[in-house]
Write an enzyme that holds these catalytic residues in place. Structure first.
Site, mmCIF file in Angstrom:
data_model
loop_
_atom_site.group_PDB
_atom_site.id
_atom_site.type_symbol
_atom_site.label_atom_id
_atom_site.label_comp_id
_atom_site.label_asym_id
_atom_site.label_seq_id
_atom_site.Cartn_x
_atom_site.Cartn_y
_atom_site.Cartn_z
ATOM 1 N N ARG A 165 0.852 -1.197 0.000
ATOM 2 C CA ARG A 165 0.000 0.000 0.000
ATOM 3 C C ARG A 165 0.881 1.239 0.000
ATOM 4 O O ARG A 165 0.634 2.196 -0.723
ATOM 5 C CB ARG A 165 -0.927 -0.020 1.212
ATOM 6 N N ASP A 194 -0.038 -7.353 -3.433
ATOM 7 C CA ASP A 194 -1.432 -6.989 -3.152
ATOM 8 C C ASP A 194 -2.010 -6.256 -4.353
ATOM 9 O O ASP A 194 -1.320 -6.033 -5.357
ATOM 10 C CB ASP A 194 -1.549 -6.155 -1.865
ATOM 11 N N HIS A 264 -6.582 -10.549 -3.645
ATOM 12 C CA HIS A 264 -5.573 -9.486 -3.489
ATOM 13 C C HIS A 264 -4.511 -9.596 -4.590
ATOM 14 O O HIS A 264 -3.316 -9.435 -4.338
ATOM 15 C CB HIS A 264 -4.927 -9.561 -2.101
ATOM 16 N N ASP A 327 -6.894 -14.417 2.182
ATOM 17 C CA ASP A 327 -7.939 -13.625 2.828
ATOM 18 C C ASP A 327 -8.838 -12.930 1.804
ATOM 19 O O ASP A 327 -8.423 -12.630 0.690
ATOM 20 C CB ASP A 327 -7.309 -12.564 3.755
ATOM 21 N N GLU A 328 -10.049 -12.707 2.227
ATOM 22 C CA GLU A 328 -10.971 -11.772 1.574
ATOM 23 C C GLU A 328 -11.156 -12.010 0.069
ATOM 24 O O GLU A 328 -11.216 -11.067 -0.701
ATOM 25 C CB GLU A 328 -10.482 -10.329 1.807
ATOM 26 N N TRP A 406 -6.702 -13.606 12.195
ATOM 27 C CA TRP A 406 -6.752 -12.132 12.174
ATOM 28 C C TRP A 406 -8.138 -11.591 12.463
ATOM 29 O O TRP A 406 -8.271 -10.505 13.003
ATOM 30 C CB TRP A 406 -6.244 -11.592 10.833
ATOM 31 N N TYR A 431 -3.735 -5.054 15.450
ATOM 32 C CA TYR A 431 -3.717 -4.336 14.180
ATOM 33 C C TYR A 431 -3.184 -2.935 14.465
ATOM 34 O O TYR A 431 -3.903 -2.058 14.929
ATOM 35 C CB TYR A 431 -5.119 -4.349 13.533
ATOM 36 N N PHE A 432 -1.899 -2.778 14.191
ATOM 37 C CA PHE A 432 -1.241 -1.527 14.581
ATOM 38 C C PHE A 432 -1.529 -0.388 13.599
ATOM 39 O O PHE A 432 -0.994 0.708 13.749
ATOM 40 C CB PHE A 432 0.264 -1.743 14.747
ATOM 41 N N ASP A 433 -2.376 -0.664 12.588
ATOM 42 C CA ASP A 433 -2.848 0.454 11.756
ATOM 43 C C ASP A 433 -4.079 1.100 12.395
ATOM 44 O O ASP A 433 -4.569 2.108 11.906
ATOM 45 C CB ASP A 433 -3.162 0.001 10.327
ATOM 46 N N THR A 482 -0.580 -0.540 5.613
ATOM 47 C CA THR A 482 -0.099 0.838 5.419
ATOM 48 C C THR A 482 -0.919 1.655 4.417
ATOM 49 O O THR A 482 -0.382 2.566 3.777
ATOM 50 C CB THR A 482 1.383 0.824 4.992
ATOM 51 N N GLU A 483 -2.216 1.375 4.316
ATOM 52 C CA GLU A 483 -3.040 2.211 3.432
ATOM 53 C C GLU A 483 -2.871 3.690 3.756
ATOM 54 O O GLU A 483 -2.714 4.531 2.868
ATOM 55 C CB GLU A 483 -4.526 1.857 3.577
HETATM 56 C C1 ACM Z 1 -6.319 -9.039 6.530
HETATM 57 O O1 ACM Z 1 -6.277 -8.109 7.347
HETATM 58 N N1 ACM Z 1 -7.065 -8.931 5.428
HETATM 59 C C2 ACM Z 1 -5.585 -10.260 6.717
#
Ligand code: ACM
Ligand code: ZN
Length: 568
Positions: A165, A194, A264, A327-328, A406, A431-433, A482-483
């Site tokens: 990101r 990603d 992703h 994921d996702e 997660w 989740y440190f973001d 890091t978005e």
């Molecule tokens: C994630 O936060 N999509 C693993």
């Protein structure tokens, strides 16, 4: 970056945390057995004995410590008895060490690199913070008498890094590794691919970095509808990746690469559109969120591609584990009216029919199981193991995969109950973001949420895990997406000191944890981070934001919070 005036101010501002009396021993993570004695040993110009049996990497690690002491004290050590001694003790486990500081000097025992590294890190934290400065400094160069016998609670102590990101240079990546090493973490999970950028050179597929490493714009602020239109990107050559792997290994850290699949993957699709269900065209994503377009599971060429990519990945990364994401795949939040490509792709439909997968809401998950399984077999045949995000458990997961939990802790708990190994990285704690302070208008951007230092510290990895399954909890990791993080200063601010709290969750036996003691020890850690030149958050001292604005009064804070919308 010196924060002294702010620390002074912080002493007057006890808004966010009360501080108990200073501790004589401010090592983080707290060693598991410590007995303090009365007296001190002077390290300036001390004599030194190093065991000839030591392996070359341990020798180099101890030599780096010796050099740091010599530089900071301004006096070389001389060979001889009566000072430091570093001895190989094969009875100890690889990450275990013993330190005895008394009137005879400082005697260290370990059996392997990580044990010697951790002994040196503990010794450094027992010395004045100037030991980290890399220059001669005036300080009280003594070690307190102590007997320490230490080893970690969990074998897997991870931190994740996202260069997709926003892209981080090799130098910043090494700084990330340096601070991980100082707090005894031993796995760097490097999220290298990603939707918004492909960051690893793959020689067989040059378009992945010619095309996939670059996007034509980046979201402006939090406004997903606007991009800045500026071309942005970068990638690491295989030589650079090898350099990082070696650098980390010298510091006891294994780098685990992640190739996130089959979702992703828009950056790869933009490079090779034939790998997608529709054939594109695709563009490297300029927005955040989750893309609908993923690799086509019905196309055998996709598996040829993935195996060729993973063969090069394995050549660069010697880690036992390869992270395959997962994921996702079906959470695409762009184009809500468009169906998931796997629901309408004739090739995917044919594959499902061949596999006997019946139509229905679970069908896509079974098809993802097929992808995971094919890749898992390929990696296993090459002597590696897979880690996947907890999403890969939907449907029927084959034995042998390790789950990274997660979406809270439930994935990890379910995995352990079913006999899968698990790494706990719940977004409730790690989740440190997410924001670490409550005053978002003073904080640099977080993605949302709220995970303050004390919440990170409070996590107990074995809660809810029956005794018989606890062996499956390999360890704990924090993730830093890091978005919304574009500068090294901001990255470090989000990382620190939360990573220090994480280190005690990973290292300390539950009975050794004590937030008040940890919080007090942070004063020394802040001095260490100042010496090393890191940015860090002082939210826990009531100073908010990158420019360290003093916090509001309690009454002002309350009225600010009352005015905030509910939720994120
Ligand atoms: C994630 O936060 N999509 C693993
Ligand atoms: Zn398809």
């Amino acid at each position: 970056m010196k924060h002294f005036p702010y620390l002074l101010l912080a002493a007057l501002l006890t808004l966010s945390c009360s501080r108990p009396q200073p501790q004589p021993f401010q090592v983080i993570p707290m060693p598991n057995e410590v007995e303090l004695g009365k007296g001190t040993f002077s390290v300036k110009g001390a004599s030194l004995v190093m065991d000839d049996e030591m392996d070359p990497q341990s020798w180099a690690a101890v030599s780096r410590f010796v050099k740091a002491v010599e530089t900071a004290t301004g006096k070389p050590m001389k060979e001889g008895d009566g000072g430091f001694s570093f001895t190989v003790n094969p009875e100890l486990e690889a990450e275990e060490y013993i330190i005895k500081v008394d009137k005879r000097g400082a005697a260290v025992q370990a059996s392997a690199l990580n044990g010697f590294l951790y002994a040196c890190e503990t010794l450094k934290q027992m010395l004045p913070a100037e030991i980290y400065g890399g220059v001669k400094a005036k300080a009280d160069w003594v070690l307190p008498y102590a007997t320490i016998h230490d080893k970690p609670r969990f074998a897997y102590r991870g931190m994740h890094m996202d260069p997709c990101r926003h892209f981080w240079s090799i130098e910043e990546t090494k700084r990330y590794i340096d601070v991980m090493a100082a707090y005894k973490l031993n796995r760097l999970h490097w999220h290298l691919t990603d939707d918004q950028g492909w960051r690893i050179q793959i020689k067989r597929y040059p378009r992945l970095t010619e095309v996939g490493a670059w996007r034509d714009g980046t979201v402006v602020g939090k406004n997903w509808g606007t991009t800045d239109g500026i071309r942005y990107g970068g990638y690491y050559t295989q030589d650079q990746l090898r350099e990082v792997v070696a650098y980390a290994a010298e510091r006891g850290i294994t780098v685990i690469p992640e190739i996130d699949l089959p979702g992703h993957m828009v950056a790869a699709l933009a490079s090779y559109p034939e790998l997608g269900c529709t054939g594109g065209p695709y563009k490297v994503w300029e927005r955040w969120g989750v893309a609908k377009d993923i690799l086509c599971a019905g196309n055998d060429e996709v598996f040829v591609f993935l195996e060729n990519v993973l063969a090069e990945v394995m050549d660069v990364f010697p880690s036992e584990y390869i992270h395959i994401g997962g994921d996702e795949c079906f959470n695409g939040d762009a184009e809500p009216d468009r169906p998931d490509p796997w629901d309408v792709c004739p090739k995917c439909a044919r594959r499902m029919a061949q596999l006997g997968i019946r139509r229905g809401p679970q069908a896509k998950h079974y098809l993802q199981n097929y992808v995971t399984s094919r890749i898992q077999h390929f990696l296993t045949e090459h002597g590696r193991k897979v880690i996947g995000w907890d999403d890969i458990m939907e449907g029927n997961l084959e034995p042998g995969a390790t789950i990274m939990s997660w979406q809270g802790v439930k994935g990890g708990l379910a995995a352990a109950a079913q006999g899968f190994d698990a790494i706990m990285a719940p977004n409730s704690h790690f989740y440190f973001d997410y924001y670490q302070g409550q005053e978002r208008d003073k904080e640099p951007f977080g993605i949302g949420g709220y995970i303050p230092l004390e919440k990170v510290y409070s996590y107990e990895p074995l809660t809810g895990v029956p005794a018989g399954s606890q062996k499956h909890i390999l360890g704990v990791q924090a993730n830093l997406w890091t978005e919304y993080i574009a500068t090294p200063e901001h990255l470090e601010y989000m990382l620190l000191p939360r990573m220090c709290a994480l280190s005690e969750v990973q290292w300390c036996e539950a009975s050794r944890k004590d937030y008040d003691r940890f919080n007090t020890s942070l004063d020394h850690t802040f001095s260490i981070l100042d010496q090393m030149g890191y940015m860090y958050s002082l939210d826990c001292r009531g100073l908010v934001g990158l420019d360290r604005k003093p916090a509001r009064t309690a009454a002002e804070l309350q009225s600010y919070l009352d005015a905030q919308p509910a939720g994120w």
